[in-house]
Design an enzyme around this catalytic site. Structure first.
Site, PDB file in Angstrom:
ATOM      1  N   LYS A  44       0.820  -1.221   0.000  1.00 52.08           N
ATOM      2  CA  LYS A  44       0.000   0.000   0.000  1.00 52.08           C
ATOM      3  C   LYS A  44       0.849   1.264   0.000  1.00 52.08           C
ATOM      4  CE  LYS A  44      -2.366  -0.400   3.798  1.00 52.08           C
ATOM      5  NZ  LYS A  44      -3.288  -0.256   4.926  1.00 52.08           N
ATOM      6  N   LYS A  45       1.944   1.251   0.790  1.00 53.14           N
ATOM      7  CA  LYS A  45       2.667   2.498   1.052  1.00 53.14           C
ATOM      8  C   LYS A  45       4.098   2.520   0.528  1.00 53.14           C
ATOM      9  CE  LYS A  45      -0.259   3.302   5.072  1.00 53.14           C
ATOM     10  NZ  LYS A  45      -0.409   3.370   6.523  1.00 53.14           N
TER      11      LYS A  45
HETATM   12  N1  C2G Z   1      -6.631   7.397  12.350  1.00 53.98           N
HETATM   13  C1  C2G Z   1      -7.363   8.430  12.921  1.00 53.98           C
HETATM   14  N2  C2G Z   1      -6.758   9.632  13.187  1.00 53.98           N
HETATM   15  C2  C2G Z   1      -5.450   9.810  12.888  1.00 53.98           C
HETATM   16  C3  C2G Z   1      -4.696   8.779  12.328  1.00 53.98           C
HETATM   17  C4  C2G Z   1      -5.324   7.562  12.049  1.00 53.98           C
HETATM   18  O1  C2G Z   1      -8.571   8.293  13.194  1.00 53.98           O
HETATM   19  N3  C2G Z   1      -4.924  11.014  13.146  1.00 53.98           N
HETATM   20  C5  C2G Z   1      -7.311   6.130  12.059  1.00 53.98           C
HETATM   21  C6  C2G Z   1      -7.373   5.818  10.554  1.00 53.98           C
HETATM   22  O2  C2G Z   1      -8.422   6.535   9.927  1.00 53.98           O
HETATM   23  C7  C2G Z   1      -7.603   4.312  10.566  1.00 53.98           C
HETATM   24  C8  C2G Z   1      -6.869   3.877  11.856  1.00 53.98           C
HETATM   25  O3  C2G Z   1      -6.639   5.049  12.628  1.00 53.98           O
HETATM   26  O4  C2G Z   1      -8.990   4.023  10.692  1.00 53.98           O
HETATM   27  C9  C2G Z   1      -5.540   3.214  11.535  1.00 53.98           C
HETATM   28  O5  C2G Z   1      -4.803   4.119  10.749  1.00 53.98           O
HETATM   29  P1  C2G Z   1      -3.570   3.599   9.887  1.00 53.98           P
HETATM   30  O6  C2G Z   1      -2.660   2.839  10.755  1.00 53.98           O
HETATM   31  O7  C2G Z   1      -3.044   4.738   9.095  1.00 53.98           O
HETATM   32  O8  C2G Z   1      -4.302   2.539   8.966  1.00 53.98           O
HETATM   33  P2  C2G Z   1      -4.163   2.362   7.427  1.00 53.98           P
HETATM   34  O9  C2G Z   1      -2.739   2.186   7.048  1.00 53.98           O
HETATM   35  O10 C2G Z   1      -4.995   3.405   6.787  1.00 53.98           O
HETATM   36  O11 C2G Z   1      -4.798   0.903   7.226  1.00 53.98           O
HETATM   37  O12 C2G Z   1      -7.908  -2.152   5.611  1.00 53.98           O
HETATM   38  C10 C2G Z   1      -7.589  -0.834   5.779  1.00 53.98           C
HETATM   39  C11 C2G Z   1      -6.199  -0.607   6.211  1.00 53.98           C
HETATM   40  O13 C2G Z   1      -5.654  -1.678   6.896  1.00 53.98           O
HETATM   41  C12 C2G Z   1      -6.128   0.691   6.998  1.00 53.98           C
END
Ligand code: C2G
Length: 132
Positions: A44-45
């Site tokens: 993904k990243k």
């Molecule tokens: N999040 C949040 N506020 C932030 C940072 C993150 O509410 N300031 C939330 C994101 O929206 C997500 C969760 O924390 O719902 C986890 O964030 P990430 O670790 O960035 O997850 P991501 O890489 O987006 O993976 O199947 C979907 C993916 O696995 C999501």
């Protein structure tokens, strides 16, 4: 019992992660968290997380809001996970708004607002730039 499921990488764990897990837990009685695998994160990243999947699972498992944790291997398997874990509601942060509406035939889908001004990427940048 109403079961809630949510997904994320939760790398370099911070208060935004806690806030979403706390609010997700409040949507039901039982919270299941799919933690993205290291490989999924790379796809993904374009980079591996700072904390590996075992450590990230250990951190998430230790939280009082969380009842069950598993490793999410693929974004496309969302529906399978929801069915296998018998979840009634999928909660995601609003950076994912609309992206998982395709599972709404098996459960409700809710997007909650992200916590402003904090992200793993920003933390990594701040730590990097403070190196001497
Ligand atoms: N999040 C949040 N506020 C932030 C940072 C993150 O509410 N300031 C939330 C994101 O929206 C997500 C969760 O924390 O719902 C986890 O964030 P990430 O670790 O960035 O997850 P991501 O890489 O987006 O993976 O199947 C979907 C993916 O696995 C999501």
């Amino acid at each position: 019992m109403k079961k809630v499921i949510t997904f994320g990488t939760f790398d370099v764990f911070h208060v935004g992660h806690i806030n979403i897990l706390e609010r997700a837990a409040k949507q039901g009685d039982y919270l299941i968290v799919g933690v993205s695998s290291d490989e999924l994160n790379f796809s993904k990243k374009g980079r591996y997380p700072i904390y590996n999947e075992n450590d990230r699972c250990k951190i998430i498992s230790s939280l009082k809001y969380v009842d069950e944790v598993f490793i999410e291997e693929s974004l496309e398997k969302k529906k399978e996970y929801i069915i296998n874990y018998d979840a009634n509601i999928l909660v995601m942060g609003d950076d994912w708004t609309g992206r998982f509406d395709w599972v709404n035939d098996v459960c409700d889908v809710i997007y909650l607002p992200r916590t402003p001004s904090i992200s793993t990427t920003e933390i990594i940048e701040v730590v990097k730039s403070s190196k001497r």
